[in-house]
Design an enzyme around this catalytic site. Structure first.
Site, PDB file in Angstrom:
ATOM      1  N   SER A  72      -1.731  56.465  64.488  1.00 37.02           N
ATOM      2  CA  SER A  72      -2.246  55.315  63.732  1.00 37.02           C
ATOM      3  C   SER A  72      -2.760  54.512  64.902  1.00 37.02           C
ATOM      4  O   SER A  72      -3.374  53.349  64.570  1.00 37.02           O
ATOM      5  CB  SER A  72      -0.915  54.844  63.384  1.00 37.02           C
ATOM      6  N   LYS A 112      -6.117  53.429  63.753  1.00 38.04           N
ATOM      7  CA  LYS A 112      -6.275  52.306  62.898  1.00 38.04           C
ATOM      8  C   LYS A 112      -6.930  51.088  63.294  1.00 38.04           C
ATOM      9  O   LYS A 112      -7.619  50.334  62.907  1.00 38.04           O
ATOM     10  CB  LYS A 112      -4.996  51.996  62.204  1.00 38.04           C
ATOM     11  N   TYR A 167      -8.879  59.228  56.168  1.00 36.01           N
ATOM     12  CA  TYR A 167      -7.718  58.681  56.832  1.00 36.01           C
ATOM     13  C   TYR A 167      -7.169  59.684  57.705  1.00 36.01           C
ATOM     14  O   TYR A 167      -6.650  59.609  58.842  1.00 36.01           O
ATOM     15  CB  TYR A 167      -6.660  57.957  55.640  1.00 36.01           C
ATOM     16  N   TYR A 217       4.900  48.050  63.348  1.00 33.99           N
ATOM     17  CA  TYR A 217       5.652  48.347  62.025  1.00 33.99           C
ATOM     18  C   TYR A 217       6.727  47.307  62.112  1.00 33.99           C
ATOM     19  O   TYR A 217       6.603  46.056  62.668  1.00 33.99           O
ATOM     20  CB  TYR A 217       6.142  49.973  61.825  1.00 33.99           C
ATOM     21  N   VAL A 233       2.526  57.786  65.538  1.00 34.01           N
ATOM     22  CA  VAL A 233       3.539  58.955  65.487  1.00 34.01           C
ATOM     23  C   VAL A 233       3.372  59.950  66.434  1.00 34.01           C
ATOM     24  O   VAL A 233       4.340  60.802  66.698  1.00 34.01           O
ATOM     25  CB  VAL A 233       3.907  59.451  64.339  1.00 34.01           C
TER      26      VAL A 233
HETATM   27  N1  GLU Z   1      -0.912  59.879  59.963  1.00 33.62           N
HETATM   28  C1  GLU Z   1       0.191  59.390  59.884  1.00 33.62           C
HETATM   29  C2  GLU Z   1       0.764  59.188  58.454  1.00 33.62           C
HETATM   30  O1  GLU Z   1      -0.053  58.806  57.719  1.00 33.62           O
HETATM   31  C3  GLU Z   1       0.173  58.242  60.724  1.00 33.62           C
HETATM   32  C4  GLU Z   1       1.380  57.327  60.921  1.00 33.62           C
HETATM   33  C5  GLU Z   1       1.661  56.692  62.259  1.00 33.62           C
HETATM   34  O2  GLU Z   1       1.144  57.127  63.332  1.00 33.62           O
HETATM   35  O3  GLU Z   1       2.186  55.815  62.626  1.00 33.62           O
HETATM   36  O4  GLU Z   1       1.998  59.409  58.258  1.00 33.62           O
END
Ligand code: GLU
Length: 315
Positions: free
Chosen positions: A64, A67, A191, A243, A261
Site C-alpha cells: 500500500s 498508493k 492496482y 488505516y 502489508v
Molecule cells: N495489496 C494489498 C491488498 O489489497 C494492499 C494492502 C496493504 O498494503 O495495506 O490487500
C-alpha cells in the site's frame, strides 16, 4: 561516527534482536514466505546524505505504500477533480473494509484505503491500457528514486489476483455506483501490479524525497508536484496512512507515514528527511509492528515532528 549514524545503528540493532515481531501477512501467499527476522531502515536527508541500517538494501513488497505514488500521478492527471470520486477523511475502518461504501454511495473515504486506491487506479486508466499505466507508474518510481533496477514482482501480482476476492468485491460494488468506469479486471490489474512493486528501504526513501522537499526532487531539481500538493499528500498520509491505526501512528511519531502489508512504512519529516523502515511482522491493525516502533525511537532521538515549533518558518 555521525550522530544520526549512531541513532540508526542503535535502532537497527534493537529491532533485529526484538523478540515480539508481530505476524507476517499470509493472505497474499508469497508474503507469508518472508522471514520475520528482517529489519531495514533508511534515512535520506534533504542534502542527499543516506543513513542505512539492517536490511536496508533488500527489496520487499511495498504494497500500500504504492498508493502514495499512484495518488501523486492521478492528481497530476485529473487535478482536484479527483476529489469528486474519493474523499479525504480517515475511515476508522480496516484497510479492506466495504461497510462505509453503502451509506456513502460508493465514494471511498480516502485514497489510502483499498477502495480509494482502486478508484485512483481506475482514474489512472483514463484512456490507457493497463500495461501502459503500469509502465508509467514503474517509470515514475524509478525516476523518483534515480534507480532503473526497480521492478514489479510478477509472482506477487499474480497471487494478489488469485486471492484478492475482497478487492474484487470492492471494485464491483463501486462499479454499481458508477465510481469504477473501466472493466474491473483492468482496474484491478493496475492496482495489483502497483502493490507488487518491489523496493528496498533505500530505494523507497529516495523515491519519497519530493514529499520531504515541498514537491521537489532534490537530486534532479525537478518539481514533481507543487508545494501545496506535496503538503496535502503529507496531510493525507498523516490522517489516513495507517488505516484505523492512523491516530496512534501520528500520536507516536508526529510524522506523516504510509504503511503496507509487506511491512514497510514510508515516513516524511518535512524539510528534513525521507525515511523508510521495513519489518514484515504486522500488528493487529495490519501495520509493521517493529517499523512503527523504530520510527517512534527515531523521532524521540532526533526530535523530528511536524509539530515541532520552528518560529523561523512563520516569520
Ligand atoms: N495489496 C494489498 C491488498 O489489497 C494492499 C494492502 C496493504 O498494503 O495495506 O490487500
Amino acid at each position: 561516527m555521525l550522530e544520526l549514524d549512531r541513532i540508526v545503528a542503535a535502532i537497527a540493532a534493537e529491532m533485529k534482536a526484538a523478540p515480539d515481531r508481530g505476524k507476517v501477512a499470509d493472505y497474499i501467499p508469497p508474503l507469508a514466505c518472508v522471514p520475520p527476522s528482517k529489519f531495514g531502515i533508511a534515512v535520506v536527508l534533504a542534502d542527499g546524505t543516506c543513513h542505512l541500517g539492517g536490511d536496508a538494501e533488500e527489496p520487499f513488497s511495498i504494497q500500500s505504500i504504492s498508493k502514495v505514488f499512484a495518488l501523486t500521478l492521478a492528481l497530476g492527471e485529473l487535478g482536484d477533480e479527483l476529489w469528486r470520486r474519493v474523499g479525504r477523511e480517515p475511515s476508522g475502518s480496516a484497510f479492506n473494509s466495504i461497510v462505509q461504501l453503502e451509506s456513502e454511495s460508493g465514494i471511498p473515504r480516502n485514497p489510502f484505503i483499498n477502495a480509494g486506491a482502486i478508484v485512483v487506479a481506475d482514474i489512472l486508466l483514463g484512456r490507457f491500457r493497463p500495461n501502459e499505466v503500469i509502465g508509467n507508474l514503474l517509470r515514475f518510481v524509478r525516476n523518483l528514486a534515480g534507480d532503473e533496477s526497480i521492478a514489479i514482482d510478477e509472482a506477487v501480482a499474480h497471487a494478489e489476483h488469485q486471492t484478492g476476492f475482497r478487492n474484487f468485491a470492492l471494485a464491483y460494488y463501486m462499479r454499481s455506483f458508477g465510481n469504477i468506469r473501466h472493466a474491473v479486471e483492468d482496474t484491478l490489474s493496475v492496482y495489483f501490479h502497483q502493490c507488487a512493486l518491489a523496493m528496498s528501504c533505500h530505494q523507497l526513501a529516495l523515491a519519497g524525497r519530493y514529499l520531504a522537499n515541498d514537491g521537489r526532487n532534490p537530486s534532479t531539481g525537478q518539481n514533481v508536484v507543487t508545494s501545496q500538493r506535496a503538503r496535502r499528500i503529507n496531510a493525507l498520509m498523516m490522517s489516513c496512512g495507517h488505516y484505523d491505526n492512523s491516530g496512534e501512528f501520528a500520536f507516536r511519531t508526529g510524522l506523516p507515514g504510509k504503511s503496507g502489508v509487506g511491512g514497510g512504512i514510508l515516513a516524511v519529516a518535512p524539510g528534513i528527511a525521507s525515511i523508510t523502515v521495513w519489518s514484515p511482522g504486522l500488528n493487529e491493525k495490519g501495520n509493521s509492528q517493529l517499523g512503527s516502533l523504530a520510527l517512534e525511537r527515531l523521532t524521540q532521538a532526533t526530535g523530528w515532528s511536524v509539530f515541532e515549533p520552528r518560529p523561523d518558518n512563520y516569520a
